[in-house]
Structure formats: C-alpha cells, structure tokens
Design a protein around this motif. Structure first.
Motif, mmCIF file in Angstrom:
data_model
loop_
_atom_site.group_PDB
_atom_site.id
_atom_site.type_symbol
_atom_site.label_atom_id
_atom_site.label_comp_id
_atom_site.label_asym_id
_atom_site.label_seq_id
_atom_site.Cartn_x
_atom_site.Cartn_y
_atom_site.Cartn_z
ATOM 1 N N LEU A 250 0.841 -1.205 0.000
ATOM 2 C CA LEU A 250 0.000 0.000 0.000
ATOM 3 C C LEU A 250 0.870 1.246 0.000
ATOM 4 C CD1 LEU A 250 -2.536 -1.136 2.763
ATOM 5 C CD2 LEU A 250 -2.873 -1.243 0.285
ATOM 6 N N ARG A 251 0.360 2.286 -0.635
ATOM 7 C CA ARG A 251 1.075 3.566 -0.656
ATOM 8 C C ARG A 251 0.064 4.703 -0.751
ATOM 9 N NH1 ARG A 251 5.117 2.593 -4.679
ATOM 10 N NH2 ARG A 251 4.572 0.391 -4.497
ATOM 11 N N THR A 252 0.566 5.922 -0.712
ATOM 12 C CA THR A 252 -0.319 7.091 -0.766
ATOM 13 C C THR A 252 -1.251 7.013 -1.963
ATOM 14 O OG1 THR A 252 1.373 8.464 0.294
ATOM 15 C CG2 THR A 252 -0.378 9.600 -0.883
ATOM 16 N N GLY A 253 -2.535 7.229 -1.714
ATOM 17 C CA GLY A 253 -3.543 7.161 -2.760
ATOM 18 C C GLY A 253 -4.391 5.907 -2.701
ATOM 19 N N ALA A 254 -3.923 4.874 -1.945
ATOM 20 C CA ALA A 254 -4.686 3.631 -1.827
ATOM 21 C C ALA A 254 -5.953 3.863 -1.004
ATOM 22 C CB ALA A 254 -3.825 2.537 -1.197
ATOM 23 N N HIS A 255 -6.969 3.064 -1.262
ATOM 24 C CA HIS A 255 -8.234 3.154 -0.538
ATOM 25 C C HIS A 255 -8.771 1.760 -0.258
ATOM 26 C CE1 HIS A 255 -8.090 7.197 -2.358
ATOM 27 N NE2 HIS A 255 -8.907 7.590 -1.395
ATOM 28 N N VAL A 275 -9.392 5.739 11.182
ATOM 29 C CA VAL A 275 -9.531 4.535 10.363
ATOM 30 C C VAL A 275 -10.596 4.833 9.317
ATOM 31 C CG1 VAL A 275 -10.026 2.060 10.367
ATOM 32 C CG2 VAL A 275 -8.866 3.099 12.325
ATOM 33 N N ASP A 276 -10.174 5.476 8.224
ATOM 34 C CA ASP A 276 -11.115 5.913 7.200
ATOM 35 C C ASP A 276 -10.916 5.218 5.860
ATOM 36 O OD1 ASP A 276 -8.749 7.042 6.386
ATOM 37 O OD2 ASP A 276 -9.429 9.121 6.512
ATOM 38 N N GLY A 277 -9.916 4.339 5.778
ATOM 39 C CA GLY A 277 -9.685 3.613 4.538
ATOM 40 C C GLY A 277 -9.020 4.416 3.444
ATOM 41 N N ALA A 278 -8.507 5.606 3.771
ATOM 42 C CA ALA A 278 -7.834 6.455 2.783
ATOM 43 C C ALA A 278 -6.367 6.629 3.171
ATOM 44 C CB ALA A 278 -8.523 7.811 2.685
ATOM 45 N N THR A 283 -1.574 8.972 7.213
ATOM 46 C CA THR A 283 -1.227 7.554 7.229
ATOM 47 C C THR A 283 0.210 7.348 6.779
ATOM 48 O OG1 THR A 283 -3.516 6.891 6.835
ATOM 49 C CG2 THR A 283 -1.821 5.275 6.300
ATOM 50 N N ALA A 284 0.630 8.058 5.738
ATOM 51 C CA ALA A 284 2.010 7.936 5.260
ATOM 52 C C ALA A 284 3.003 8.364 6.334
ATOM 53 C CB ALA A 284 2.201 8.765 3.989
ATOM 54 N N VAL A 285 2.679 9.453 7.050
ATOM 55 C CA VAL A 285 3.549 9.914 8.141
ATOM 56 C C VAL A 285 3.628 8.861 9.240
ATOM 57 C CG1 VAL A 285 3.704 11.585 10.035
ATOM 58 C CG2 VAL A 285 3.260 12.371 7.706
ATOM 59 N N GLY A 300 7.477 5.314 3.687
ATOM 60 C CA GLY A 300 6.047 5.535 3.757
ATOM 61 C C GLY A 300 5.222 4.555 2.960
ATOM 62 N N ILE A 301 5.861 3.514 2.424
ATOM 63 C CA ILE A 301 5.165 2.478 1.657
ATOM 64 C C ILE A 301 5.041 1.233 2.520
ATOM 65 C CG2 ILE A 301 5.227 1.001 -0.387
ATOM 66 C CD1 ILE A 301 6.890 3.207 -1.749
#
Length: 314
Positions: A250-255, A275-278, A283-285, A300-301
């Motif tokens: 998972l990485r930034t932009g995943a949902h 916990v919003d699924g975005a 989340t990356a931080v 961050g991945i």
C-alpha cells in the motif's frame, strides 16, 4: 544550544520568518557554492548534494510543518557558538524532525542544528555533519519521546535508528542512516483455528469477516475460500504464501479495506490517525514513523517487511 542561554519566545517569529541578511549569508551564498565550511572556516569537500537540504530548503520545509527555531545570538553561522545553522543539514534529519512533529502533534522548537561549536566534532554522527538536532523540552514532546522509545546505556533512548538524549534544557536527537543498523529478520505469523490476537483481527479485516480476533469456523471458511480464489493450497492456515496475497503493498492514494486494516494496526502501535480507509498524508507519516522506529527504510510504503513488523511486534 546546550551551553548558551535561550532567547525569549518573542523571537520565535523572527526565526520563522527568516528572510533576513542571515538567510542571504547562509542560504543564497551556500546554495551558490558546493563546498561546506570546515571547523575553522576553511572549505571542505561536500558529499553528494542529494543527501542535503540547503538552508533555505530546510527552513521552508520546517516552516511548512509548523516547526520553529531559535538561537541565543540570533545568528546562523555554522562555525560560531550560539548560532543555529542549517548549513550542511541532512535531508533525513530534517524529514525526521518533521515526521516527529506530525506523529506527536506536539510543538517543536529547534535550538541547535548543523553548527559545530559548542558541539563535539568527533564521531560519525555529529551536529556538524548534519545528523543531529536539538529541540526544546516540553510536556507534550517529552511524554511522546519517552512513550515511543526505549532506554539503552546511560540515559540514552532509542527508537530504531533514532537516538534521543535529554541534555539540560533540550533533547539531543540523532538521525542515523537507515542502513547503519541491520534490522532483525521477522517472519509472517502463522494463524490457524484456535489462534487469537491482533494478527487474527487484521487477517479478518482483510478477508472482510467480523474482526473479533478469534480464529473460528467462519474465519477458517473465509481463509479457504480466499486460498482457492488465489490458487493456493486451501488448508485454512494463514502462512507466508497466504499473507503475501492477503496483505497488499500500500502507498499514498490507496483506498479500501486493506488501508483500514493497516490504519488499525498503526493505531495499535500508537499512531494518532483515523480509520477511514484512505491512505493520505497522515497515514504515510504514521507509516514512516513506524518504519523509523523499527529500523526499516522510512519510505512511507507499506510492503511485506512493514506488514510483518506491524503484525509481530508490540
């Protein structure tokens, strides 16, 4: 700075709005040349530029994150005691402080950066070489550091490759290179009927069944169905092959559901995120903070190694 008296808080805005003669001296001038001043002001060879931020880049990044800085003598000379200089500061050091700010939600004031005096010059990871920063003490940041690090020899605390040392009126923080200490190898947890715990709950979230942390008949059926759908041996046991299909990178932009499972794990490890699924900035931080704390590459991945650490620690 550890040997000088700090300025009153009324000077903070001056530091934050640093578009001054000092900026011209250490920002524009430093950016125009490749050498970095040595201990006595003589030019020394500068390593690859990609490893460093220029003073103006560092200050812009810190300012954007809401981080301020100050110096007892209102100066930025790398070779003068009482200054706070970003000349020769490493990218990983600046990014590490920014991650600390976002993960802790605490105010951070830098009181020492890449200047040489009065800091020691011996050793591989020094202020002068851009690996360290000093930050002012505060109830919020003090509590966060203590709760998210462990003690080692003496009064030093560590969280992965990051070292904290409380010195008088500040924290001395060292951001060692990620590869300076090899992380211990980890395996995927093996789950089967009768297993319990947070890893079971994560597997259940990823499978889309009730996440109660108990591996019962419904979970076993869901696992077997997943395994058949991915051409795996349908034995109902969640081992390495099943985890690798079940826990995607998972990485930034995943949902979606996998991101919610990740965010739940990050919260278990102390992250203050929803916990919003975005998979957004917060989340990356949180992922980078977790990776730094467990001696992983802080990119961050969320790949297999990060999933393994989340599932097998804490």
């Amino acid at each position: 700075m550890s040997r000088t008296q700090l300025l009153p808080t009324r000077w903070f805005p001056l530091a934050v709005g640093a578009a001054t003669a000092a900026t011209l001296l250490l920002g524009t001038a430093a950016e125009a040349t490749s050498p970095t001043p040595g201990r006595h002001g003589t030019a020394t060879a500068r390593p690859a530029a990609s490893a460093y931020y220029t003073p103006s880049q560092a200050k812009a990044k810190l300012r954007q994150a809401g981080i301020t800085w100050r110096a007892s003598k209102r100066c930025e000379d790398k070779n003068r005691n009482g200054c706070t200089s970003f000349q020769g500061i490493r990218r990983t050091t600046v990014d590490g402080v920014i991650d600390l700010r976002h993960a802790s939600h605490c105010w951070i004031v830098i009181t020492g950066a890449a200047e040489i005096p009065p800091h020691k010059t011996e050793g591989a990871y020094t202020h002068g070489k851009g690996y360290k920063v000093d930050i002012a003490l505060g109830d919020c940041i003090n509590k966060y550091i203590v709760n998210h690090s462990r003690t080692t020899r003496g009064s030093k605390r560590v969280a992965g490759t990051v070292e904290y040392l409380r010195e008088g009126n500040h924290w001395d923080i060292t951001y060692r290179p990620t590869g300076s200490t090899a992380p211990a190898s980890r395996a995927w947890p093996t789950l089967r009927s009768g297993s319990r715990g947070h890893a079971v709950a994560t597997a259940q979230q990823l499978l889309g069944v009730k996440a109660d942390g108990r591996y019962g008949p419904a979970t076993a059926r869901a696992v077997k169905a997943f395994q058949r759908g991915h051409r795996l041996g349908a034995d109902g046991i969640v081992g390495p092959a099943t985890w690798q299909r079940l826990a995607p990178t998972l990485r930034t932009g995943a949902h979606g559901t996998p991101v919610r499972a990740l965010q739940t794990q990050l919260r278990r490890h102390g992250a203050r995120i929803g916990v919003d699924g975005a998979y957004g900035k917060a989340t990356a931080v949180a992922v980078r903070a977790f990776q730094r704390g467990h001696r992983l590459t802080a990119d961050g991945i969320t790949g297999p190694t990060t999933w393994q650490r989340l599932l097998t620690t804490g």
